[in-house]
Design a protein around this motif. Structure first.
Motif, PDB file in Angstrom:
ATOM      1  N   TRP A   1       3.671   9.535  -3.418  1.00 23.13           N
ATOM      2  CA  TRP A   1       2.266   9.690  -3.032  1.00 23.13           C
ATOM      3  C   TRP A   1       2.147  10.696  -1.891  1.00 23.13           C
ATOM      4  CZ3 TRP A   1      -1.143   9.429   0.951  1.00 23.13           C
ATOM      5  CH2 TRP A   1      -2.502   9.298   0.651  1.00 23.13           C
TER       6      TRP A   1
ATOM      7  N   ALA B   1       7.675   4.920  -4.411  1.00 27.52           N
ATOM      8  CA  ALA B   1       6.240   5.091  -4.676  1.00 27.52           C
ATOM      9  C   ALA B   1       5.537   5.729  -3.483  1.00 27.52           C
ATOM     10  CB  ALA B   1       5.611   3.732  -5.007  1.00 27.52           C
ATOM     11  N   SER B   2       5.927   5.330  -2.269  1.00 28.28           N
ATOM     12  CA  SER B   2       5.324   5.888  -1.051  1.00 28.28           C
ATOM     13  C   SER B   2       5.672   7.361  -0.901  1.00 28.28           C
ATOM     14  CB  SER B   2       5.824   5.116   0.171  1.00 28.28           C
ATOM     15  OG  SER B   2       5.391   3.773   0.138  1.00 28.28           O
TER      16      SER B   2
ATOM     17  N   TRP C   1       9.237   0.327  -3.682  1.00 31.48           N
ATOM     18  CA  TRP C   1       8.080   0.611  -2.838  1.00 31.48           C
ATOM     19  C   TRP C   1       8.238   1.945  -2.110  1.00 31.48           C
ATOM     20  CZ3 TRP C   1       7.541  -4.920  -0.310  1.00 31.48           C
ATOM     21  CH2 TRP C   1       6.877  -5.759  -1.223  1.00 31.48           C
ATOM     22  N   ARG C   2       9.419   2.193  -1.573  1.00 33.48           N
ATOM     23  CA  ARG C   2       9.656   3.425  -0.817  1.00 33.48           C
ATOM     24  C   ARG C   2       9.493   4.658  -1.710  1.00 33.48           C
ATOM     25  NH1 ARG C   2      12.467   1.608   4.031  1.00 33.48           N
ATOM     26  NH2 ARG C   2      13.414   3.616   4.495  1.00 33.48           N
TER      27      ARG C   2
ATOM     28  N   THR D   1       0.862  -2.220  -6.110  1.00 29.90           N
ATOM     29  CA  THR D   1       0.509  -1.021  -5.355  1.00 29.90           C
ATOM     30  C   THR D   1      -0.984  -0.949  -5.169  1.00 29.90           C
ATOM     31  OG1 THR D   1       0.369   0.326  -7.357  1.00 29.90           O
ATOM     32  CG2 THR D   1       2.499   0.235  -6.240  1.00 29.90           C
TER      33      THR D   1
ATOM     34  N   ASP E   1       0.849  -1.192   0.000  1.00 30.02           N
ATOM     35  CA  ASP E   1       0.000   0.000   0.000  1.00 30.02           C
ATOM     36  C   ASP E   1       0.888   1.247   0.000  1.00 30.02           C
ATOM     37  OD1 ASP E   1      -1.855   1.975   0.316  1.00 30.02           O
ATOM     38  OD2 ASP E   1      -2.647   1.256   2.242  1.00 30.02           O
ATOM     39  N   ARG E   2       0.996   1.883  -1.147  1.00 35.29           N
ATOM     40  CA  ARG E   2       1.875   3.044  -1.251  1.00 35.29           C
ATOM     41  C   ARG E   2       1.328   4.259  -0.517  1.00 35.29           C
ATOM     42  NH1 ARG E   2       0.768   6.662  -5.817  1.00 35.29           N
ATOM     43  NH2 ARG E   2      -1.223   6.111  -6.762  1.00 35.29           N
ATOM     44  N   THR E   3       0.069   4.195  -0.068  1.00 38.41           N
ATOM     45  CA  THR E   3      -0.529   5.337   0.623  1.00 38.41           C
ATOM     46  C   THR E   3      -0.245   5.326   2.126  1.00 38.41           C
ATOM     47  OG1 THR E   3      -2.674   4.312   1.188  1.00 38.41           O
ATOM     48  CG2 THR E   3      -2.419   5.172  -1.047  1.00 38.41           C
TER      49      THR E   3
END
Length: 255
Positions: A208, A204-205, A201-202, A253, A112-114
């Motif tokens: 966002w 992308a987080s 992943w980081r 994601t 979950d990138r959010t």
């Protein structure tokens, strides 16, 4: 009489003193000073589990060989990347909540990138500038960690190449020794893959989170954050040494 009263008062206060000392001792056991990891968790091989988790999650066994100095360093430097950024509130760190994490190949819940951005925005802050500052610090920390990790990975892969070449020249090599050597090389490769996945992943987080900060509280600090995220993305896209992703696994994601 005065002396007797003093002795009685002293005896009555003894249980309270014992409770106070016991509480202090338990507090010392539960967490390290100022949020540092508990001393009983700190040892030379405290991150050895990374290799066993990575190999076990793709259905192969871990090597029984002792870690070399560079292999140990690789695991130590990998751990900060594998832990989601800003995932431990300060109050939890006091209790020494260090624990192994599931590898990307074992995680059943989609990434979950959010989550990072929602935690960053929802936590109490005196100003939105402090949120930008925290985001910038987290990204900068990853950039700082990048070169040492991949420099160590290069060294480990170089030594693994020599290890692989020596398998045909070692006299009386037992099947178990051969299997452990191959398992260790696979283990090292999987750890680098894990970090590569975590970096994706980081990034992308972080993106966002920055996008939400910009629409909620525009600030000139957004440009600095965007520049740093872009720098981290460029580093991750062109690592000094790369390991191919595990077959069948892709970045997932949500949000």
């Amino acid at each position: 009489m005065a002396e007797l009263a003093t002795r009685v008062a002293g005896r009555r206060s003894l249980p309270a003193v014992i409770l106070l000392l016991a509480g202090a001792a338990l507090g010392g056991c539960s967490g390290g000073d100022f949020g540092r990891t508990r001393a009983d968790f700190r040892n030379d091989d405290m991150h050895r589990w990374l290799g066993a988790e990575a190999t076990g999650s793709v259905g192969v066994r871990a090597s029984q060989f002792q870690l070399t100095e560079y292999e140990r360093q690789l695991r130590d430097l990998a751990y900060p990347f594998t832990e989601p950024p800003h995932s431990r509130p300060a109050w939890k760190s006091v209790f020494g909540d260090y624990q192994p994490l599931p590898s990307p190949w074992r995680q059943k819940v989609p990434f979950d990138r959010t989550a990072y951005g929602r935690n960053l925005i929802d936590e109490p802050h005196r100003s939105h500038a402090s949120r930008y500052a925290m985001l910038i610090d987290d990204v900068r920390d990853d950039i700082t960690r990048f070169e040492p990790f991949f420099a160590t990975a290069i060294r480990v892969f170089e030594l693994d190449s020599k290890r692989n070449a020596s398998l045909t020249m070692v006299s009386d090599l037992s099947p178990r020794e051969r299997d452990d050597a191959i398992a260790r090389m696979r283990e090292n490769t999987l750890i680098v893959q894990w970090v590569q996945q975590s970096l994706a992943w980081r990034i992308a987080s972080y993106r966002w989170a920055l996008e939400r900060l910009v629409i909620q509280a525009p600030d000139g600090m957004a440009a600095d954050a965007d520049r740093l995220i872009g720098e981290l993305a460029r580093l991750a896209a062109n690592p000094p040494v790369a390991a191919e992703p595990a077959i069948g696994h892709a970045v997932v994601t949500k949000g």
